[in-house]
Design an enzyme around this catalytic site. Structure first.
Site, PDB file in Angstrom:
ATOM      1  CD  GLU A   4      -2.729  -1.111   2.548  1.00 58.04           C
ATOM      2  OE1 GLU A   4      -3.879  -1.544   2.511  1.00 58.04           O
ATOM      3  OE2 GLU A   4      -2.183  -0.763   3.609  1.00 58.04           O
ATOM      4  CB  CYS A  27       3.018   7.692   3.040  1.00 53.41           C
ATOM      5  SG  CYS A  27       3.519   6.572   4.336  1.00 53.41           S
ATOM      6  CB  CYS A  37       7.677  -4.349   9.500  1.00 51.13           C
ATOM      7  SG  CYS A  37       9.150  -3.566  10.214  1.00 51.13           S
ATOM      8  CB  CYS A  87       7.251  -1.309  16.789  1.00 55.65           C
ATOM      9  SG  CYS A  87       8.896  -1.014  16.120  1.00 55.65           S
ATOM     10  CB  CYS A 102       3.716  -0.704  14.459  1.00 50.76           C
ATOM     11  SG  CYS A 102       3.751  -0.684  12.660  1.00 50.76           S
ATOM     12  CB  CYS A 118       1.447   6.767  11.302  1.00 50.08           C
ATOM     13  SG  CYS A 118       2.257   8.031  10.410  1.00 50.08           S
TER      14      CYS A 118
HETATM   15  N1  SAH Z   1       9.700   1.431   9.927  1.00 54.12           N
HETATM   16  C1  SAH Z   1       9.895   2.827   9.851  1.00 54.12           C
HETATM   17  C2  SAH Z   1       8.931   3.517   8.916  1.00 54.12           C
HETATM   18  C3  SAH Z   1       7.506   3.066   8.938  1.00 54.12           C
HETATM   19  S1  SAH Z   1       6.586   3.383  10.404  1.00 54.12           S
HETATM   20  C4  SAH Z   1       9.833   3.443  11.239  1.00 54.12           C
HETATM   21  O1  SAH Z   1       9.459   2.768  12.182  1.00 54.12           O
HETATM   22  O2  SAH Z   1      10.218   4.598  11.356  1.00 54.12           O
HETATM   23  C5  SAH Z   1       6.263   5.126  10.257  1.00 54.12           C
HETATM   24  C6  SAH Z   1       5.907   5.809  11.568  1.00 54.12           C
HETATM   25  O3  SAH Z   1       4.635   5.354  12.051  1.00 54.12           O
HETATM   26  C7  SAH Z   1       6.918   5.543  12.680  1.00 54.12           C
HETATM   27  O4  SAH Z   1       7.355   6.764  13.216  1.00 54.12           O
HETATM   28  C8  SAH Z   1       6.098   4.779  13.714  1.00 54.12           C
HETATM   29  O5  SAH Z   1       6.563   5.058  15.010  1.00 54.12           O
HETATM   30  C9  SAH Z   1       4.686   5.284  13.452  1.00 54.12           C
HETATM   31  N2  SAH Z   1       3.629   4.394  13.928  1.00 54.12           N
HETATM   32  C10 SAH Z   1       3.598   3.046  13.858  1.00 54.12           C
HETATM   33  N3  SAH Z   1       2.450   2.568  14.400  1.00 54.12           N
HETATM   34  C11 SAH Z   1       1.734   3.649  14.815  1.00 54.12           C
HETATM   35  C12 SAH Z   1       0.450   3.809  15.437  1.00 54.12           C
HETATM   36  N4  SAH Z   1      -0.316   2.775  15.737  1.00 54.12           N
HETATM   37  N5  SAH Z   1       0.036   5.067  15.710  1.00 54.12           N
HETATM   38  C13 SAH Z   1       0.807   6.134  15.388  1.00 54.12           C
HETATM   39  N6  SAH Z   1       2.006   6.036  14.788  1.00 54.12           N
HETATM   40  C14 SAH Z   1       2.473   4.810  14.508  1.00 54.12           C
HETATM   41 FE1  SF4 Z   2       8.252  -1.812  11.446  1.00 54.22          FE
HETATM   42 FE2  SF4 Z   2       6.090  -0.579  12.377  1.00 54.22          FE
HETATM   43 FE3  SF4 Z   2       8.289  -0.697  13.877  1.00 54.22          FE
HETATM   44 FE4  SF4 Z   2       8.250   0.873  11.668  1.00 54.22          FE
HETATM   45  S1  SF4 Z   2       7.001   1.121  13.526  1.00 54.22           S
HETATM   46  S2  SF4 Z   2       9.884  -0.566  12.331  1.00 54.22           S
HETATM   47  S3  SF4 Z   2       6.948  -0.391  10.338  1.00 54.22           S
HETATM   48  S4  SF4 Z   2       7.059  -2.466  13.218  1.00 54.22           S
END
Ligand code: SAH
Ligand code: SF4
Length: 350
Positions: free
Chosen positions: A97, A110, A117, A121, A124, A339
């Site tokens: 996406e 984006c 991934c 985290c 996420c 995000c």
């Molecule tokens: N993997 C990279 C880029 C993709 S995630 C990274 O982690 O930076 C992009 C952003 O989305 C990151 O800053 C992450 O902290 C944020 N993010 C992930 N899950 C989220 C959520 N549930 N609510 C708000 N931001 C989130």
């Molecule tokens: Fe991966 Fe989501 Fe962590 Fe970014 S925030 S590194 S996309 S698990």
């Protein structure tokens, strides 16, 4: 740069340098590389047969040897706030996406760098569904080409962020090649200043990235102490905050540019005034600006978004400490395009 991509046959995965080398190996003059890429990226050619300034024999020969891949979107969802989520089906059946976000005078796209991934985290959704595979350079570039094709004024797509699915620095070669194509003169011609890569903090790759690319860096910090960050982001056990911030300190920033630190605000976890004070202190030695992202809830997560007053209070402490602090109100929440909400899977697409 030596590359596994130079041996692949998709033009969309080749930098100008790699295509030039390949042509030379086949006794074709190197200026043809610029011509071919100009057709692909500036005149939108989908086949070699359209390249009328190449001889017929050369067009035929090239089409036997190389392909020019492209994406057509499977689905577009438009959010109430004007952002659009594009769904693309890859050759092997996986989905990826991209999210197009309206700004005042331009669009920001984006883009995704992996299917899923592996970083895990806890806040996420992409992370919670695991890792499928890395994207090829062509699969990164084609997200942009396809969205651009869909716009009535393609030149209004000026900004790119690697903040979709995946950890871009965990797919390093592919992402660096894609960035060369994205910013190349005979490529998509984006200004490096308008391209931002966001990482969870892979320290050796941040060092390499500083040498290999001239784009902006964003770091997902999300906590101001190791205990909280270990809990939220398993990568912190390998590269704790001190190591991460040292890499940021070493990062070769051009004059007047800053590193963006992203901080997902989660109620009761990392949103106290003490956290804000710690964060302000931590980033003091850096040229840093801060993006606060109120947590986007998703099904199955116990985390909650903080109250509005808490979010504003957190921001105020940082502002009082002279940081530039944006609260990133994620776009596209009604279509799960915000995000961390991207999770394209075949079974979701029914
Ligand atoms: N993997 C990279 C880029 C993709 S995630 C990274 O982690 O930076 C992009 C952003 O989305 C990151 O800053 C992450 O902290 C944020 N993010 C992930 N899950 C989220 C959520 N549930 N609510 C708000 N931001 C989130
Ligand atoms: Fe991966 Fe989501 Fe962590 Fe970014 S925030 S590194 S996309 S698990």
């Amino acid at each position: 740069m030596s590359s596994k991509y130079s041996v692949r046959n998709d033009v969309k995965s080749l930098t100008e340098q790699a295509l030039t080398r390949w042509l030379q190996e086949h006794d074709i003059p190197s200026y043809r590389a610029g011509q071919i890429l100009g057709w692909v990226y500036h005149r939108n050619a989908k086949t070699f047969f359209e390249m009328t300034d190449l001889s017929k024999d050369l067009r035929q020969w090239l089409s036997n040897k190389l392909t020019i891949s492209s994406f057509t979107h499977e689905k577009i969802e438009t959010s109430e706030d004007g952002s659009k989520k594009y769904l693309f089906r890859l050759d092997d059946g996986h989905y990826v996406e991209s999210v197009l976000i309206p700004e005042v005078k331009h669009w920001t796209l984006c883009i995704s760098s992996q299917v899923g991934c592996s970083m895990g985290c806890r806040f996420c959704l992409t992370g919670s569904s695991g890792f499928m595979r890395n994207l090829e350079p062509s699969e990164i570039v084609n997200q942009i080409c396809a969205v651009r094709d869909d716009l009535t004024s393609p030149q209004s797509l000026t900004n790119l962020v690697f903040m979709g699915m995946g950890e871009p620095l965990a797919n390093y070669d592919s992402v660096i090649h894609a960035i060369q194509i994205i910013t190349g003169n005979n490529g998509l011609q984006f200004s490096g200043r308008r391209v931002t890569l966001s990482t969870a903090g892979l320290v050796p790759a941040i060092d390499a990235f500083g040498k290999d690319a001239r784009t902006n860096l964003a770091v997902s910090l999300n906590a101001a102490d190791n205990k909280t960050r270990n809990h939220l982001m398993p990568i912190n056990q390998t590269y704790p905050i001190e190591k991460l911030l040292s890499a940021c300190k070493r990062f070769p920033l051009p004059p007047r540019r800053m590193i963006t630190f992203e901080y997902v605000l989660i109620a009761g976890i990392n949103d106290s005034p003490e956290d804000a004070i710690k964060l302000a202190r931590l980033l003091r030695p850096l040229r840093a600006k801060i993006n606060l992202i109120p947590f986007n809830p998703f099904e199955g997560s116990d985390f909650k978004r903080p109250q509005e007053a808490t979010i504003l209070g957190f921001q105020k402490i940082l502002l009082d400490n002279n940081y530039t602090v944006l609260i990133r109100r994620s776009k596209g929440q009604d279509i799960s395009a915000a995000c961390g909400q991207l999770r394209a899977r075949a079974q979701d697409q029914t």
